[in-house]
Write an enzyme that holds these catalytic residues in place. Sequence first.
Site, short mmCIF file in Angstrom:
data_model
loop_
_atom_site.label_atom_id
_atom_site.label_comp_id
_atom_site.label_asym_id
_atom_site.label_seq_id
_atom_site.Cartn_x
_atom_site.Cartn_y
_atom_site.Cartn_z
N TYR A 148 -88.84 -107.05 103.74
CA TYR A 148 -87.69 -106.91 102.83
C TYR A 148 -87.14 -105.48 102.90
CZ TYR A 148 -85.03 -107.38 98.45
OH TYR A 148 -84.04 -107.43 97.50
N GLY A 210 -101.93 -101.45 85.43
CA GLY A 210 -100.71 -101.59 84.63
C GLY A 210 -99.99 -100.28 84.38
N THR A 213 -94.80 -98.26 87.01
CA THR A 213 -93.62 -98.39 86.15
C THR A 213 -92.48 -99.15 86.84
OG1 THR A 213 -92.54 -96.34 86.85
CG2 THR A 213 -94.16 -96.18 85.04
#
Length: 314
Positions: A148, A210, A213
Amino acid sequence: MAKKTVLITGGAGFLGSHLCDRFIARGFKVIAVDNLITGAQRNIVHLSRHKDFKFIRHDISRPLKVAGGVDYVLHFASPASPVDYGNHPIATLQAGAQGTQNALDMARAKKATFLLASTSEVYGDPLVHPQKENYWGNVNPTGPRSVYDEAKRFAEALTFAYHRVHRVNVKIARIFNTYGPRMQIKDGRVVPNFIDQILHKRPLTVYGNGRQTRSFCYVDDLVDGITKLLFSKLRGPVNVGSPREFTILEFARLVKKTYDPHARIVFMPLPKDDPKQRRPDITLARRTLGWQPKVPLEKGIQMTMDWFTRHYDH
Ligand code: UDP
Protein backbone atom coordinates in the site's frame (compact mmCIF):
# COMPACT_ATOMS: atom_id res chain seq x y z
CA MET A 1 -24.90 25.64 -18.35
CA ALA A 2 -24.02 21.99 -19.09
CA LYS A 3 -23.42 19.89 -16.03
CA LYS A 4 -19.83 18.99 -15.24
CA THR A 5 -18.87 15.33 -15.01
CA VAL A 6 -16.74 13.74 -12.32
CA LEU A 7 -15.39 10.21 -12.63
CA ILE A 8 -14.58 8.54 -9.31
CA THR A 9 -12.53 5.34 -9.24
CA GLY A 10 -13.34 3.33 -6.14
CA GLY A 11 -16.76 4.97 -6.33
CA ALA A 12 -18.45 2.09 -4.49
CA GLY A 13 -15.95 2.19 -1.64
CA PHE A 14 -16.16 3.93 1.71
CA LEU A 15 -14.74 7.33 0.70
CA GLY A 16 -15.66 7.03 -2.98
CA SER A 17 -19.36 6.50 -2.29
CA HIS A 18 -19.51 9.54 0.00
CA LEU A 19 -17.86 11.57 -2.76
CA CYS A 20 -20.50 10.29 -5.23
CA ASP A 21 -23.21 11.55 -2.87
CA ARG A 22 -21.56 14.93 -2.48
CA PHE A 23 -21.10 15.53 -6.21
CA ILE A 24 -24.65 14.40 -7.04
CA ALA A 25 -25.94 16.77 -4.34
CA ARG A 26 -23.92 19.59 -5.91
CA GLY A 27 -25.46 19.01 -9.36
CA PHE A 28 -22.66 17.11 -11.10
CA LYS A 29 -22.89 14.06 -13.31
CA VAL A 30 -21.08 11.23 -11.58
CA ILE A 31 -19.48 8.12 -13.07
CA ALA A 32 -18.45 5.63 -10.38
CA VAL A 33 -15.92 2.98 -11.41
CA ASP A 34 -15.27 0.05 -9.09
CA ASN A 35 -14.30 -3.63 -9.37
CA LEU A 36 -16.04 -4.33 -6.03
CA ILE A 37 -13.18 -6.27 -4.46
CA THR A 38 -13.45 -4.18 -1.32
CA GLY A 39 -16.17 -1.73 -2.42
CA ALA A 40 -19.82 -2.77 -2.34
CA GLN A 41 -22.81 -2.04 -4.52
CA ARG A 42 -24.94 -1.39 -1.42
CA ASN A 43 -22.91 1.81 -0.85
CA ILE A 44 -24.29 3.35 -4.05
CA VAL A 45 -27.59 1.51 -4.52
CA HIS A 46 -29.53 4.61 -3.45
CA LEU A 47 -28.00 6.50 -6.40
CA SER A 48 -28.61 3.80 -9.01
CA ARG A 49 -31.80 5.36 -10.40
CA HIS A 50 -30.51 8.92 -10.35
CA LYS A 51 -30.39 10.32 -13.89
CA ASP A 52 -26.94 11.83 -13.37
CA PHE A 53 -25.35 8.73 -11.86
CA LYS A 54 -23.69 5.88 -13.71
CA PHE A 55 -21.86 2.87 -12.32
CA ILE A 56 -19.25 0.97 -14.33
CA ARG A 57 -17.97 -2.28 -12.87
CA HIS A 58 -14.36 -2.25 -13.96
CA ASP A 59 -10.88 -2.80 -12.57
CA ILE A 60 -9.05 0.48 -13.18
CA SER A 61 -5.74 -1.38 -13.36
CA ARG A 62 -6.96 -2.19 -16.87
CA PRO A 63 -7.45 0.71 -19.34
CA LEU A 64 -10.87 2.32 -19.42
CA LYS A 65 -12.60 4.40 -22.08
CA VAL A 66 -15.81 6.30 -21.43
CA ALA A 67 -17.90 8.23 -23.92
CA GLY A 68 -18.41 11.98 -23.56
CA GLY A 69 -16.68 14.65 -21.55
CA VAL A 70 -15.12 14.22 -18.13
CA ASP A 71 -14.08 17.31 -16.18
CA TYR A 72 -12.63 15.73 -13.04
CA VAL A 73 -11.03 12.33 -12.36
CA LEU A 74 -10.75 11.33 -8.69
CA HIS A 75 -8.61 8.23 -8.18
CA PHE A 76 -9.82 6.56 -4.98
CA ALA A 77 -9.67 2.90 -6.05
CA SER A 78 -7.55 0.75 -3.73
CA PRO A 79 -7.93 -1.64 -0.84
CA ALA A 80 -7.20 0.69 2.07
CA SER A 81 -7.24 -1.15 5.39
CA PRO A 82 -4.17 -3.11 6.53
CA VAL A 83 -6.25 -6.31 6.56
CA ASP A 84 -7.63 -5.66 3.05
CA TYR A 85 -4.34 -4.78 1.45
CA GLY A 86 -2.76 -7.73 3.27
CA ASN A 87 -5.39 -9.95 1.62
CA HIS A 88 -4.99 -8.31 -1.81
CA PRO A 89 -1.31 -7.36 -1.99
CA ILE A 90 -0.86 -7.55 -5.74
CA ALA A 91 -4.19 -5.94 -6.57
CA THR A 92 -3.21 -3.09 -4.21
CA LEU A 93 0.09 -2.55 -6.02
CA GLN A 94 -1.75 -2.66 -9.34
CA ALA A 95 -4.40 -0.14 -8.23
CA GLY A 96 -1.60 2.25 -7.24
CA ALA A 97 0.54 1.64 -10.34
CA GLN A 98 -1.47 0.70 -13.47
CA GLY A 99 -4.64 2.03 -11.85
CA THR A 100 -3.14 5.46 -11.30
CA GLN A 101 -1.69 5.49 -14.82
CA ASN A 102 -5.03 4.56 -16.40
CA ALA A 103 -6.81 7.22 -14.36
CA LEU A 104 -4.15 9.78 -15.34
CA ASP A 105 -4.47 8.76 -19.02
CA MET A 106 -8.20 9.32 -18.75
CA ALA A 107 -7.62 12.80 -17.25
CA ARG A 108 -5.09 13.59 -19.97
CA ALA A 109 -7.35 12.42 -22.81
CA LYS A 110 -10.36 14.33 -21.45
CA LYS A 111 -8.36 17.41 -20.34
CA ALA A 112 -9.75 16.83 -16.87
CA THR A 113 -8.37 17.82 -13.48
CA PHE A 114 -6.95 14.78 -11.68
CA LEU A 115 -7.00 14.21 -7.92
CA LEU A 116 -5.08 11.37 -6.27
CA ALA A 117 -6.21 9.89 -2.96
CA SER A 118 -2.84 9.43 -1.30
CA THR A 119 -2.29 8.54 2.31
CA SER A 120 -0.53 9.24 5.58
CA GLU A 121 1.09 5.83 4.96
CA VAL A 122 3.55 7.59 2.61
CA TYR A 123 5.17 8.77 5.88
CA GLY A 124 5.49 5.12 7.01
CA ASP A 125 6.46 4.79 10.67
CA PRO A 126 7.28 8.49 10.93
CA LEU A 127 10.39 9.78 12.68
CA VAL A 128 9.01 13.34 12.55
CA HIS A 129 5.95 14.35 14.54
CA PRO A 130 3.46 15.75 13.67
CA GLN A 131 3.83 15.01 9.96
CA LYS A 132 4.17 17.93 7.56
CA GLU A 133 3.94 17.53 3.81
CA ASN A 134 7.69 18.15 3.37
CA TYR A 135 8.60 15.06 5.42
CA TRP A 136 9.78 12.25 3.09
CA GLY A 137 8.83 9.39 5.33
CA ASN A 138 10.19 6.18 6.82
CA VAL A 139 8.75 3.26 4.87
CA ASN A 140 9.83 -0.38 4.92
CA PRO A 141 9.95 -1.12 1.17
CA THR A 142 9.37 -4.87 1.48
CA GLY A 143 7.26 -5.28 4.65
CA PRO A 144 3.57 -6.24 4.70
CA ARG A 145 2.44 -2.60 4.49
CA SER A 146 4.74 -1.86 1.56
CA VAL A 147 2.15 -2.96 -1.00
CA TYR A 148 0.00 0.00 0.00
CA ASP A 149 2.65 2.49 1.10
CA GLU A 150 4.92 2.07 -1.91
CA ALA A 151 1.99 1.90 -4.34
CA LYS A 152 0.81 5.28 -3.08
CA ARG A 153 4.33 6.72 -3.14
CA PHE A 154 4.69 5.52 -6.75
CA ALA A 155 1.23 6.96 -7.50
CA GLU A 156 2.33 10.37 -6.17
CA ALA A 157 5.49 10.26 -8.30
CA LEU A 158 3.53 9.25 -11.41
CA THR A 159 0.99 11.99 -10.78
CA PHE A 160 3.70 14.64 -10.68
CA ALA A 161 5.38 13.12 -13.75
CA TYR A 162 2.11 13.47 -15.71
CA HIS A 163 1.92 17.05 -14.59
CA ARG A 164 5.49 17.80 -15.65
CA VAL A 165 5.48 15.85 -18.92
CA HIS A 166 1.85 16.09 -20.08
CA ARG A 167 0.77 19.25 -18.21
CA VAL A 168 -2.17 17.45 -16.58
CA ASN A 169 -3.67 19.58 -13.82
CA VAL A 170 -3.11 17.32 -10.80
CA LYS A 171 -3.83 17.41 -7.09
CA ILE A 172 -2.74 15.12 -4.27
CA ALA A 173 -4.52 14.67 -0.93
CA ARG A 174 -2.72 12.72 1.80
CA ILE A 175 -5.60 11.22 3.70
CA PHE A 176 -5.17 10.32 7.37
CA ASN A 177 -7.33 7.83 9.31
CA THR A 178 -10.95 8.46 8.37
CA TYR A 179 -14.06 6.77 9.74
CA GLY A 180 -17.82 6.86 9.37
CA PRO A 181 -20.84 5.12 7.90
CA ARG A 182 -20.15 2.57 5.12
CA MET A 183 -16.85 1.32 6.47
CA GLN A 184 -16.92 -2.43 6.19
CA ILE A 185 -17.51 -3.91 9.61
CA LYS A 186 -14.94 -6.62 8.88
CA ASP A 187 -12.20 -4.53 7.30
CA GLY A 188 -10.09 -4.90 10.43
CA ARG A 189 -9.60 -1.22 11.16
CA VAL A 190 -9.81 -0.05 14.72
CA VAL A 191 -13.07 1.94 14.45
CA PRO A 192 -15.24 -0.80 12.88
CA ASN A 193 -13.55 -3.41 15.09
CA PHE A 194 -14.42 -1.56 18.30
CA ILE A 195 -17.98 -0.88 17.10
CA ASP A 196 -18.46 -4.52 16.11
CA GLN A 197 -17.07 -5.62 19.48
CA ILE A 198 -19.38 -3.27 21.41
CA LEU A 199 -22.43 -4.38 19.42
CA HIS A 200 -21.60 -8.07 20.02
CA LYS A 201 -20.53 -7.59 23.65
CA ARG A 202 -17.03 -8.86 22.91
CA PRO A 203 -13.82 -7.48 24.44
CA LEU A 204 -12.17 -4.50 22.75
CA THR A 205 -8.95 -5.67 21.09
CA VAL A 206 -6.01 -3.32 21.57
CA TYR A 207 -2.92 -4.25 19.58
CA GLY A 208 0.46 -3.95 21.28
CA ASN A 209 0.48 -1.84 24.45
CA GLY A 210 -1.97 0.64 22.91
CA ARG A 211 0.47 3.53 23.19
CA GLN A 212 0.64 4.01 19.41
CA THR A 213 -1.33 7.05 18.28
CA ARG A 214 -3.80 7.91 15.51
CA SER A 215 -5.91 10.96 14.69
CA PHE A 216 -9.41 10.18 13.41
CA CYS A 217 -11.34 12.32 10.93
CA TYR A 218 -15.09 11.98 10.28
CA VAL A 219 -15.91 11.19 6.65
CA ASP A 220 -18.03 14.34 6.02
CA ASP A 221 -15.11 16.53 7.05
CA LEU A 222 -12.82 14.54 4.79
CA VAL A 223 -15.17 15.01 1.82
CA ASP A 224 -15.25 18.77 2.53
CA GLY A 225 -11.45 18.83 2.43
CA ILE A 226 -11.27 16.87 -0.84
CA THR A 227 -13.82 19.08 -2.62
CA LYS A 228 -12.10 22.24 -1.39
CA LEU A 229 -8.78 20.96 -2.72
CA LEU A 230 -10.34 19.99 -6.06
CA PHE A 231 -11.72 23.49 -6.67
CA SER A 232 -8.69 25.36 -5.32
CA LYS A 233 -5.44 26.39 -6.98
CA LEU A 234 -3.44 24.15 -4.63
CA ARG A 235 -1.70 21.15 -6.15
CA GLY A 236 -0.41 19.60 -2.94
CA PRO A 237 0.42 17.12 -1.64
CA VAL A 238 -1.71 18.34 1.22
CA ASN A 239 -2.54 16.54 4.47
CA VAL A 240 -6.26 16.02 5.06
CA GLY A 241 -7.03 14.63 8.48
CA SER A 242 -7.74 15.42 12.09
CA PRO A 243 -5.03 16.96 14.28
CA ARG A 244 -6.66 15.53 17.44
CA GLU A 245 -4.40 12.67 18.47
CA PHE A 246 -5.27 9.72 20.71
CA THR A 247 -3.37 6.70 21.86
CA ILE A 248 -5.28 3.58 20.83
CA LEU A 249 -5.69 2.70 24.53
CA GLU A 250 -7.24 6.14 25.20
CA PHE A 251 -9.55 5.57 22.27
CA ALA A 252 -10.55 2.12 23.60
CA ARG A 253 -11.26 3.64 27.02
CA LEU A 254 -13.38 6.37 25.45
CA VAL A 255 -15.45 3.80 23.55
CA LYS A 256 -15.77 1.65 26.67
CA LYS A 257 -16.85 4.57 28.87
CA THR A 258 -19.38 5.81 26.31
CA TYR A 259 -20.97 2.55 25.19
CA ASP A 260 -20.32 -0.21 27.70
CA PRO A 261 -18.45 0.48 30.97
CA HIS A 262 -18.39 -3.29 31.55
CA ALA A 263 -16.57 -4.03 28.29
CA ARG A 264 -13.20 -5.72 28.71
CA ILE A 265 -10.08 -4.48 26.98
CA VAL A 266 -7.74 -7.25 25.82
CA PHE A 267 -4.25 -6.83 24.42
CA MET A 268 -3.21 -8.62 21.23
CA PRO A 269 0.06 -8.69 19.25
CA LEU A 270 1.01 -5.51 17.39
CA PRO A 271 1.03 -6.05 13.61
CA LYS A 272 4.45 -5.74 11.97
CA ASP A 273 5.53 -2.17 11.07
CA ASP A 274 2.45 -0.64 12.75
CA PRO A 275 3.27 3.10 12.86
CA LYS A 276 3.95 4.26 16.43
CA GLN A 277 2.59 7.78 16.08
CA ARG A 278 0.55 9.63 13.52
CA ARG A 279 -0.87 13.11 13.47
CA PRO A 280 -1.12 15.45 10.51
CA ASP A 281 0.17 18.98 10.57
CA ILE A 282 -2.75 20.60 8.72
CA THR A 283 -1.36 24.15 8.54
CA LEU A 284 -1.25 23.99 4.72
CA ALA A 285 -4.91 22.92 4.41
CA ARG A 286 -5.98 25.51 6.99
CA ARG A 287 -4.16 28.39 5.31
CA THR A 288 -4.73 27.60 1.65
CA LEU A 289 -8.12 25.84 1.69
CA GLY A 290 -9.59 27.35 4.84
CA TRP A 291 -10.31 23.77 5.88
CA GLN A 292 -10.18 21.97 9.18
CA PRO A 293 -12.33 19.17 10.61
CA LYS A 294 -15.47 20.24 12.46
CA VAL A 295 -17.00 17.01 13.79
CA PRO A 296 -15.75 16.05 17.27
CA LEU A 297 -14.71 12.40 17.63
CA GLU A 298 -17.42 11.68 20.21
CA LYS A 299 -20.15 12.89 17.84
CA GLY A 300 -18.67 11.16 14.79
CA ILE A 301 -18.37 7.85 16.62
CA GLN A 302 -22.00 8.16 17.73
CA MET A 303 -23.16 8.74 14.14
CA THR A 304 -21.07 5.79 12.98
CA MET A 305 -22.39 3.57 15.79
CA ASP A 306 -25.98 4.54 14.88
CA TRP A 307 -25.37 3.67 11.25
CA PHE A 308 -23.86 0.27 12.06
CA THR A 309 -26.71 -0.44 14.45
CA ARG A 310 -29.26 0.28 11.72
CA HIS A 311 -27.45 -1.50 8.89
CA TYR A 312 -26.26 -4.71 10.42
CA ASP A 313 -28.36 -7.51 11.74
CA HIS A 314 -27.18 -8.42 15.19
N1 UDP B 1 -5.74 -1.52 16.22
C1 UDP B 1 -6.07 -2.04 17.47
N2 UDP B 1 -7.14 -2.91 17.56
C2 UDP B 1 -7.86 -3.28 16.48
C3 UDP B 1 -7.54 -2.75 15.21
C4 UDP B 1 -6.46 -1.89 15.12
O1 UDP B 1 -5.45 -1.73 18.48
O2 UDP B 1 -8.81 -4.07 16.64
C5 UDP B 1 -4.65 -0.55 16.15
C6 UDP B 1 -3.63 -0.81 15.04
O3 UDP B 1 -2.61 -1.67 15.50
C7 UDP B 1 -3.14 0.60 14.77
C8 UDP B 1 -4.34 1.48 15.03
O4 UDP B 1 -5.22 0.70 15.83
O5 UDP B 1 -2.11 0.95 15.67
C9 UDP B 1 -5.08 1.90 13.78
O6 UDP B 1 -5.27 0.75 12.99
P1 UDP B 1 -6.15 0.76 11.68
O7 UDP B 1 -6.06 -0.61 11.09
O8 UDP B 1 -7.48 1.32 11.96
O9 UDP B 1 -5.44 1.82 10.72
P2 UDP B 1 -3.91 2.14 10.35
O10 UDP B 1 -3.72 3.52 10.86
O11 UDP B 1 -2.99 1.18 11.03
O12 UDP B 1 -3.88 2.03 8.88
